[in-house]
Structures are given as structure tokens and as C-alpha cells.
Scaffold this motif. Structure first.
Motif, PDB file in Angstrom:
ATOM      1  N   MET A 145      63.805  37.628  85.229  1.00  0.00           N
ATOM      2  CA  MET A 145      63.442  38.458  84.080  1.00  0.00           C
ATOM      3  C   MET A 145      64.194  38.008  82.838  1.00  0.00           C
ATOM      4  O   MET A 145      65.350  37.576  82.905  1.00  0.00           O
ATOM      5  N   LEU A 146      63.510  38.132  81.702  1.00  0.00           N
ATOM      6  CA  LEU A 146      64.104  37.826  80.403  1.00  0.00           C
ATOM      7  C   LEU A 146      64.266  39.126  79.622  1.00  0.00           C
ATOM      8  O   LEU A 146      63.270  39.814  79.354  1.00  0.00           O
ATOM      9  N   ILE A 168      55.157  41.545  73.290  1.00  0.00           N
ATOM     10  CA  ILE A 168      53.760  41.762  72.920  1.00  0.00           C
ATOM     11  C   ILE A 168      53.403  40.942  71.677  1.00  0.00           C
ATOM     12  O   ILE A 168      52.318  40.375  71.570  1.00  0.00           O
ATOM     13  N   GLN A 169      54.329  40.866  70.728  1.00  0.00           N
ATOM     14  CA  GLN A 169      54.083  40.111  69.508  1.00  0.00           C
ATOM     15  C   GLN A 169      54.195  38.603  69.714  1.00  0.00           C
ATOM     16  O   GLN A 169      53.561  37.828  68.993  1.00  0.00           O
ATOM     17  N   SER A 170      54.978  38.186  70.707  1.00  0.00           N
ATOM     18  CA  SER A 170      55.261  36.759  70.871  1.00  0.00           C
ATOM     19  C   SER A 170      54.338  36.049  71.854  1.00  0.00           C
ATOM     20  O   SER A 170      54.001  34.870  71.650  1.00  0.00           O
ATOM     21  N   ALA A 209      58.365  36.787  84.716  1.00  0.00           N
ATOM     22  CA  ALA A 209      57.416  35.666  84.794  1.00  0.00           C
ATOM     23  C   ALA A 209      58.170  34.474  85.360  1.00  0.00           C
ATOM     24  O   ALA A 209      59.377  34.547  85.623  1.00  0.00           O
ATOM     25  N   ASN A 210      57.476  33.348  85.538  1.00  0.00           N
ATOM     26  CA  ASN A 210      58.188  32.158  85.987  1.00  0.00           C
ATOM     27  C   ASN A 210      58.742  31.392  84.783  1.00  0.00           C
ATOM     28  O   ASN A 210      58.491  31.734  83.625  1.00  0.00           O
ATOM     29  N   LEU A 241      58.916  31.973  80.675  1.00  0.00           N
ATOM     30  CA  LEU A 241      60.143  32.585  80.159  1.00  0.00           C
ATOM     31  C   LEU A 241      60.927  31.641  79.252  1.00  0.00           C
ATOM     32  O   LEU A 241      61.509  32.088  78.250  1.00  0.00           O
ATOM     33  N   LYS A 242      60.960  30.342  79.575  1.00  0.00           N
ATOM     34  CA  LYS A 242      61.757  29.436  78.747  1.00  0.00           C
ATOM     35  C   LYS A 242      61.212  29.320  77.328  1.00  0.00           C
ATOM     36  O   LYS A 242      61.962  29.497  76.357  1.00  0.00           O
ATOM     37  N   PRO A 243      59.914  29.033  77.126  1.00  0.00           N
ATOM     38  CA  PRO A 243      59.431  28.973  75.742  1.00  0.00           C
ATOM     39  C   PRO A 243      59.482  30.323  75.034  1.00  0.00           C
ATOM     40  O   PRO A 243      59.671  30.366  73.818  1.00  0.00           O
ATOM     41  N   LEU A 244      59.338  31.409  75.785  1.00  0.00           N
ATOM     42  CA  LEU A 244      59.456  32.724  75.163  1.00  0.00           C
ATOM     43  C   LEU A 244      60.881  32.956  74.678  1.00  0.00           C
ATOM     44  O   LEU A 244      61.098  33.439  73.546  1.00  0.00           O
TER      45      LEU A 244
END
Length: 328
Positions: free
Chosen positions: A65-66, A75-77, A204-205, A209-212
Motif C-alpha cells: 500500500m502507498l 482519484i486526481q492522479s 496495487a502492485n 504504485l511506483k509511478p503514482l
């Protein structure tokens, strides 16, 4: 900017009073008792504490989890992380989902819950609230996982907003978010009653998660928020007691409405019904100092949350009783 509950300044300006019973948000009125914070929480830059994500994974049953500054940040990203796609948002729904997916070049459609199965073949992304906000409708986890399998086979996403899922986690699919293209959003604000903390989580995987995380940048969660959330997520005794209390309060709210001829739907935190005259009901209870959530479009009706104390329950009962008599 879209309209949301909790807008008491608007209520005060419109009706000229300050003694509001705010039932407009569906947030637990008995919030988690904030512990004493370490002094450096206000001084140090808020580097990410791994203990926060670990506590969240244990509480929500997710593999990874992030932490984000409220699910609103995700939601915005998330729409910005995909190339233009065919997006279906279940309707009615939390309005911010459709609002943001309609931007950034996506072809967004809102589809009723009953029609989702048929619409899936023409979608790359499906966004759904489960339980739904505002109606409380739920979709079985088995259906969600079947839909995800179809979407993932063509590189699609299933985004499930479980912000109101903490009182009954039976339909949560957070445990499956190691799978590609499966994204689950969770919130500290509702069950724990800590909306002001502005903290949520994305399960998420790593491919998501990394680019987010890169997009959201450093220091997105304050130091005090991290300390408070770790304590809340680890406090199993408070969580169990609160679930029992919310179960009783949710049943009390359903019964109060039913006694006066209102058949409602929802969760242990709120109730919604398709009121025939929602604007008039909203105005009527506002004149009694009670602020509820008015919906005038896809989910035309009224949503209200739990009163915080016995005086609040009595105020609500009196207003609903008088409304019922006036309707006759």
C-alpha cells in the motif's frame, strides 16, 4: 469545484444559524482519540515511515500500500498515469471519479450498476465504489475479480474505491491487489472519523504504485498524520468496539427512518433513500438546524449520517416525524 458534504459555512450563510447537527458526510462521529505526538513530529520534514504502510497492509489485508494525502489525491492522479482510454465509471457514484477521468483525454462514460457487466467489453478502465457512495449498494467480490480478469487480459484497470468498506470488509478485494491492473482505494477518514487528517491508501502492485508515488512527490503525508494513523491502525480493541457501536447505530438509524415510512439503504455509517421531494426535505430539516446531503442528479435523494449524541438523535427524530406528518 464539485459540491460535497460537510459544507457548514454554506449552510450558515444560507440559513443564518450556527447550531448545526451535521449529518452530511457519513463520517464516524466518534472519532479515534488522537494520541500525544512526539515533539519532533512538528519539526522534522515528514519522511515516509515504513511502519505506516506496514500497519495499513495489516489492517486492510493488502500485500502493498502507498499512503496518500486522502484518497482524493489518488482519484486526481490515477487518470494521469494512463494513455487516453475508454473509461466506465459506475453510476451513481462519488462524483470526483467521473470528474477527473473525464479529463486528460479519456473517453469517460457513466453506467448504472445493473449495466456494468454488459459495458465491460467496451472499456479499458472500470471505476466503482464498493460499497457505493451514496447509495450503499455493493458488488460481490467474485464479480469484481471476474471483471478484473477481463480488463487485465487487455492491459486494463479495475479501480475499486472501498472508502466506506471498513465496517464490513466481506467484499473487499484488497488482498488481490498484487495482480496487474487492480487498484483499491481505502480511507482513514470514514471509519476512524479522521477526515481532517487527509490520509488514505492505494493498494496495487509496484507497476502502479511506483509511478503514482513519483507523481505525488516527497513529504505528501505530514509527520503528525503518520503518527496518528499508525496508532489508529494498530488499535484492535478500539476497532472492534467501534464496529459494534456503528453496527448498533446504523440499525438505529435505519429503524428511525423506517418508523416514519422511509425505506433506506446504506452502510453502518450512512443511509440513503430516493426521496420523492429531496429539495423540500433538505430545506425542511435545515430549518431545524440539521444539515444532510442532497442529491439532485443520478442518485436523486437524501443521504444522512449518524448523530453524534443522544441530543442529536432526538433532534433528528423530531424533524423526521414532523416531515412525515407534513407529507400527509
Amino acid at each position: 469545484m464539485l459540491e460535497h458534504g460537510g459544507n457548514l459555512r454554506d449552510a450558515a450563510l444560507r440559513f443564518g444559524r450556527s447550531d448545526w447537527l451535521d449529518l452530511s458526510t457519513g463520517i464516524n462521529p466518534a472519532w479515534y482519540p488522537v494520541p500525544q505526538l512526539a515533539a519532533q513530529a512538528w519539526h522534522r520534514l515528514p519522511e515516509s515511515d515504513p511502519a505506516l504502510a506496514e500497519a495499513a497492509c495489516a489492517f486492510y489485508g493488502a500485500p502493498s500500500m502507498l499512503p496518500v494525502a486522502g484518497t482524493q489525491a489518488a482519484i486526481q492522479s490515477l487518470p494521469r498515469l494512463r494513455a487516453p482510454s475508454r473509461v466506465v465509471v459506475a453510476a451513481p457514484s462519488y462524483a470526483e471519479h467521473a470528474h477527473h477521468w473525464a479529463q486528460h483525454g479519456h473517453a469517460m462514460r457513466q453506467i448504472s450498476y445493473a449495466e456494468l457487466d454488459g459495458a465491460l467489453a467496451q472499456a479499458d478502465v472500470l471505476v466503482i465504489c464498493n460499497p457505493n457512495n451514496p447509495t450503499g449498494a455493493t458488488v460481490p467480490a467474485s464479480d469484481l475479480l471476474r471483471w478484473h480478469e477481463q480488463l487485465a487480459a487487455r492491459g486494463g484497470w479495475l479501480v475499486v474505491d472501498e472508502a466506506f468498506g471498513d465496517t464490513d470488509g466481506g467484499n473487499s478485494i484488497a488482498a488481490h491487489t498484487h495482480l496487474p491492473g487492480l487498484i483499491v482505494l481505502r480511507s482513514i477518514g470514514k471509519f476512524f472519523g479522521l477526515a481532517g487528517l487527509r490520509l488514505g491508501f492505494v493498494a496495487a502492485n509496484g507497476e502502479i504504485l511506483k509511478p503514482l508515488a513519483d507523481m505525488l512527490g516527497p513529504w505528501s503525508i505530514s509527520g503528525p498524520a503518520q503518527q496518528i494513523a499508525i496508532a489508529a491502525l494498530r488499535d484492535h480493541a478500539w476497532q472492534e468496539q467501534t464496529r459494534r457501536q456503528l453496527r448498533d447505530s446504523g440499525q438505529r438509524l435505519r429503524s428511525l427512518l423506517a418508523v416514519h415510512g422511509i425505506t433506506s439503504h446504506g452502510t453502518d455509517l450512512f443511509q440513503w433513500w430516493p426521496e420523492a421531494r429531496p429539495e423540500q426535505f433538505h430545506e425542511f430539516v435545515a430549518r431545524h438546524g440539521i444539515w444532510v446531503r442532497l442529491f439532485t442528479q443520478a442518485a436523486r435523494g437524501i443521504r444522512l449520517g449518524l448523530p453524534p449524541d443522544e441530543m442529536g438523535w432526538q433532534r433528528l427524530r423530531t424533524a423526521v416525524e414532523q416531515w412525515s406528518k407534513e407529507k400527509r
